[in-house]
Design an enzyme around this catalytic site. Structure first.
Site, PDB file in Angstrom:
ATOM      1  N   HIS A  89       0.905  -3.302  23.219  1.00  0.00           N
ATOM      2  CA  HIS A  89       0.119  -3.930  24.287  1.00  0.00           C
ATOM      3  C   HIS A  89      -1.106  -4.487  23.987  1.00  0.00           C
ATOM      4  CE1 HIS A  89      -1.873  -0.163  25.269  1.00  0.00           C
ATOM      5  NE2 HIS A  89      -2.997  -0.861  25.330  1.00  0.00           N
TER       6      HIS A  89
ATOM      7  N   SER B  46      -7.598   1.465  22.743  1.00  0.00           N
ATOM      8  CA  SER B  46      -6.266   1.403  22.827  1.00  0.00           C
ATOM      9  C   SER B  46      -5.682   1.159  21.471  1.00  0.00           C
ATOM     10  CB  SER B  46      -5.420   0.636  23.750  1.00  0.00           C
ATOM     11  OG  SER B  46      -5.223   1.112  24.934  1.00  0.00           O
TER      12      SER B  46
ATOM     13  N   ASP C 102       5.413   1.245  22.399  1.00  0.00           N
ATOM     14  CA  ASP C 102       4.020   0.650  22.247  1.00  0.00           C
ATOM     15  C   ASP C 102       3.338   0.650  20.944  1.00  0.00           C
ATOM     16  OD1 ASP C 102       2.072  -0.738  23.478  1.00  0.00           O
ATOM     17  OD2 ASP C 102       1.071   1.007  24.519  1.00  0.00           O
TER      18      ASP C 102
END
Length: 329
Positions: A66, A174, A96
């Site tokens: 993402h 992230s 992911d």
């Protein structure tokens, strides 16, 4: 001025882990296309940032999918502030995970030390290192708050076995590494649960055993080559409506596919009502209740591998050995 005493063992370990691993952590800037208002030239402009880490000395960098989703390109900034245009090697949105590659000199690469997540225990200390702005590394600490959590990927597939931690993880972190107290990679920080989007004491990481299964295949094949049974399963509502046991009720079996060759049949409508079909209840002894469960179990295998299915039909359960094919998707 009162001189302080020696640092505590816990503080010294924090410092040691950060010094050892921070050179492996990178900033990733996702780039989008923008048309200049006056000249109408199209150029790449930053559209978001995230974190990643060096996987090997060949220049592979691991991050969340993402972080680069929808981008036209990406730049990777290493800990020494050198920056390189990255190419996308492969991605697996269902988990992911994405792998980039940069053309930096080999001497600049300091790969993380890969640990294991199968023996993690609730309560053990963890560290999260991020590089959200490309300026400097950040270190946060916490504990493993829970194990075997389920979070949703960008494709709405369930990521099982996620690690929950209270180490502060913000959006810019992230794709960064979650580490144990020995500085080994135990997960990839991937999501936070917070109405505001800021860290609110609940962070999640994809377990490293899952990452270590996926990343080498992305590097080798450029994508996750899915093993396939050649079946389509129905939802739990079919099991309830037909009074079937928990499992994947087959609504389609591909002609000449692995399942068809093994004799599996789908439920179908006949003149007298519903004709009996098969319900897959386990893959290699691991119970499955949904198609998502079944896909997760199969993704641990590769095309050409054999697996044992537990199959229910009309009250009787049997075991079948099936050789998996390569999926078309």
């Amino acid at each position: 001025m009162t001189p302080r005493g020696v640092l505590g063992a816990d503080e010294l370990n924090n410092i040691a882990v950060f010094k050892a691993v921070s050179p492996s952590v990178v900033n990733i800037t996702a780039l989008g296309l923008e048309r200049d208002f006056f000249s109408l030239n199209v150029q790449q402009v930053p559209q978001g940032t995230g974190t990643g880490f060096v996987w090997d000395t060949q220049g592979h960098v691991v991050t969340n999918f993402h972080v680069i989703q929808g981008a036209s390109g990406a730049r990777v900034t290493l800990a020494d502030q050198s920056s390189y245009k990255a190419e996308l090697v492969g991605a697996f949105p269902d988990r992911d995970i994405a792998v980039l590659k940069i053309p930096a000199p080999v001497a600049k690469f300091k790969p993380v030390t890969v640990g294991t997540s199968r023996d993690l225990q609730v309560g053990q200390k963890v560290y999260a290192i991020g590089n959200p702005f490309g300026l400097d590394q950040t270190l946060t600490t916490g504990i493993v708050s829970a194990l075997n959590r389920e979070i949703e990927s960008v494709t709405h597939r369930t990521i099982k076995g996620a690690i929950q931690t209270d180490a502060a993880i913000n959006p810019g972190n992230s794709g960064g590494p979650l580490l144990d107290s020995a500085g080994r990679l135990i997960g990839v920080n991937t999501a936070i649960y917070s109405p505001s989007g800021a860290s609110a004491g609940i962070g999640f990481a994809i377990p490293v055993d899952e990452v270590n299964r996926i990343v080498p295949r992305l590097i080798r094949d450029g994508r996750m080559v899915r093993p396939s049974l050649g079946v389509t399963g129905g939802g739990p509502e079919i099991n309830r409506a037909l009074g079937l046991p928990k499992g994947v009720a087959l609504v389609r079996v591909q002609r000449n596919g692995p399942a068809a060759k093994a004799g599996l049949k789908a439920f179908s409508r006949g003149d007298g009502g519903i004709l009996a079909g098969d319900v897959i209840t386990a893959v290699d002894g691991e119970p499955v209740e949904t198609q998502d469960d079944m896909l997760t179990a199969l993704e641990r295998l590769q095309p050409g591998d054999s697996c044992t299915l537990s199959v229910w039909r009309s009250g009787a359960t049997r075991k079948l050995t099936v050789t998996l094919a390569e999926s078309d998707d």
